[in-house]
Motif scaffolding. Structure first.
Motif, PDB file in Angstrom:
ATOM      1  N   ARG A 107       0.841  -1.189   0.000  1.00 17.69           N
ATOM      2  CA  ARG A 107       0.000   0.000   0.000  1.00 17.69           C
ATOM      3  C   ARG A 107       0.886   1.252   0.000  1.00 17.69           C
ATOM      4  NH1 ARG A 107      -2.285  -2.397   4.940  1.00 17.69           N
ATOM      5  NH2 ARG A 107      -3.948  -3.852   4.362  1.00 17.69           N
ATOM      6  N   GLU A 108       0.273   2.358  -0.348  1.00 22.39           N
ATOM      7  CA  GLU A 108       0.939   3.649  -0.196  1.00 22.39           C
ATOM      8  C   GLU A 108       0.994   3.988   1.295  1.00 22.39           C
ATOM      9  OE1 GLU A 108       2.363   5.671  -2.412  1.00 22.39           O
ATOM     10  OE2 GLU A 108       1.980   4.143  -3.972  1.00 22.39           O
ATOM     11  N   PRO A 109       2.081   4.602   1.760  1.00 21.04           N
ATOM     12  CA  PRO A 109       2.164   4.976   3.184  1.00 21.04           C
ATOM     13  C   PRO A 109       1.001   5.899   3.576  1.00 21.04           C
ATOM     14  CG  PRO A 109       4.305   5.202   2.117  1.00 21.04           C
ATOM     15  CD  PRO A 109       3.304   4.956   1.019  1.00 21.04           C
ATOM     16  N   CYS A 110       0.468   5.672   4.762  1.00 21.85           N
ATOM     17  CA  CYS A 110      -0.643   6.506   5.231  1.00 21.85           C
ATOM     18  C   CYS A 110      -0.158   7.638   6.142  1.00 21.85           C
ATOM     19  CB  CYS A 110      -1.684   5.663   5.959  1.00 21.85           C
ATOM     20  SG  CYS A 110      -1.132   5.015   7.554  1.00 21.85           S
ATOM     21  N   GLY A 111       1.081   7.551   6.606  1.00 21.59           N
ATOM     22  CA  GLY A 111       1.642   8.613   7.443  1.00 21.59           C
ATOM     23  C   GLY A 111       1.233   8.552   8.896  1.00 21.59           C
ATOM     24  N   ARG A 112       0.595   7.485   9.331  1.00 22.63           N
ATOM     25  CA  ARG A 112       0.125   7.411  10.724  1.00 22.63           C
ATOM     26  C   ARG A 112       1.053   6.608  11.622  1.00 22.63           C
ATOM     27  NH1 ARG A 112      -3.270  10.715  12.997  1.00 22.63           N
ATOM     28  NH2 ARG A 112      -3.774   9.040  14.454  1.00 22.63           N
ATOM     29  N   ALA A 113       2.021   5.914  11.044  1.00 21.08           N
ATOM     30  CA  ALA A 113       2.924   5.105  11.863  1.00 21.08           C
ATOM     31  C   ALA A 113       3.797   6.021  12.712  1.00 21.08           C
ATOM     32  CB  ALA A 113       3.782   4.218  10.968  1.00 21.08           C
ATOM     33  N   SER A 114       3.748   5.859  14.016  1.00 23.09           N
ATOM     34  CA  SER A 114       4.555   6.701  14.908  1.00 23.09           C
ATOM     35  C   SER A 114       4.584   6.080  16.292  1.00 23.09           C
ATOM     36  CB  SER A 114       3.976   8.112  15.005  1.00 23.09           C
ATOM     37  OG  SER A 114       2.724   8.098  15.664  1.00 23.09           O
TER      38      SER A 114
END
Length: 339
Positions: A107-114
């Protein structure tokens, strides 16, 4: 094919698969009949171009009782009063092509990984996992293992990684279950046992399957009773469904699909009736000391593997083995109960 049923699902107790509710086959595995080219069906189910005089006498092979030799063709005609029959079935690929195994897709990165997200409750974090890319999931897993290392969350992340990095065979798994749906399968082997002989044959093509059906209907016309294990729920319905598709010669014979057909002896119903305390055929045979030639481990869910491996001798051996053990079970039961 030997199966067993319960009150809710007539196909739940298949001899070779665990009981299941009505199978929901994915759209990818099904075929829209109205959209299917007429030419495809014509080619799949057209009668043979050549004439088949006396083909029934040259079909399969038989073994006389007490003998070891297998003789090509059909045994001399003789009424026995009853016959045991068993089918082996696989999905009918002419109508239901085998779906492809789905390949992994990132998938395209969603930017929520933190690391901040990992401070939230597990259920809150889990809502984002099916939106993350492989790289994001791997980073989340590394952070979690180095931090709180919650087993539940780590397992959820690993499961989502498997979805993205592993192949998905769920469509194929659902398609394989068509082997045990009377209206979605095709017959690849038929075994018949009487007092005097066992006969068996395989069917690689619709034309050969039509001849197996013809042999079955010939026995129906000649004998008073047909016998099998759970044939009420499965085998009889397969015979009717495939006959409607292939239009074999039947000699005007018919069978009754009702539960109380006097010409049918269903050994499963004789033993268990409506009881939920029932046995799969091989388990019952093992309990009663009946030894199948093909072994207790060989079951109907392996027939498709044999077809795909082009092991037709293995299929013939299995169907004759099942026909023999069902005959033995019938003869044992007839000594002590009304059948």
């Amino acid at each position: 094919m030997t199966t067993m049923n319960d009150d809710n699902d007539p196909f739940a107790g298949l001899d070779d698969v665990e009981p299941a509710n009505v199978t929901e086959v994915p759209a990818e595995a099904s075929v829209n009949y109205t959209a299917m080219a007429k030419q495809e069906l014509a080619e799949a189910y057209s009668p043979p171009e050549c004439d088949f005089p006396n083909v029934i006498n040259n079909c399969g092979a038989y073994q006389m009782q007490g003998q070891t030799e297998w003789i090509p063709g059909m045994p001399p005609a003789k009424q026995n009063g009853w016959f045991v029959y068993d089918l082996e079935t696989v999905p009918d690929t002419a109508r239901f092509p085998k779906p492809e195994v789905r390949q992994p897709q990132d998938r395209e990165p969603c930017g929520r990984a933190s690391e901040e997200l990992l401070k939230q409750p597990v259920n809150t974090i889990a809502q984002w996992l099916d939106k993350m890319s492989v790289a994001e999931l791997q980073q989340m897993l590394a952070w979690e293992i180095a931090g709180k290392n919650r087993t539940t969350l780590a397992d959820k992340i690993r499961a989502e990684l498997l979805v993205l990095t592993g192949t998905d065979s769920s469509d194929v798994d659902q398609w394989r279950k068509r082997s045990f749906d009377p209206f979605s399968c095709r017959i690849v082997a038929l075994g018949i046992a009487t007092r005097e002989y066992v006969w068996r044959a395989v069917a690689k093509t619709p034309q050969e399957e039509r001849e197996l059906l013809r042999v079955f209907w010939t026995h129906v016309a000649a004998e008073k009773q047909r016998i099998g294990y759970n044939i009420t729920a499965f085998d009889d319905r397969v015979i009717v469904a495939r006959s409607m598709l292939l239009n074999p010669e039947t000699g005007d014979s018919v069978i009754d699909l009702g539960r109380y057909d006097k010409e049918r002896v269903d050994l499963f119903n004789v033993l268990f009736g409506a009881s939920r305390d029932s046995y799969k055929l091989k388990d019952l045979c093992e309990a009663l000391g009946i030894v199948p030639e093909a072994g207790y481990e060989m079951r109907g869910d392996k027939v498709l593997d044999l077809v795909e491996a082009n092991d037709w001798d293995g299929i013939a051996h299995y169907v004759q083995s099942d026909a023999k053990i069902e005959r033995q079970l019938y003869e044992m039961l007839a000594e002590y109960t009304v059948v």
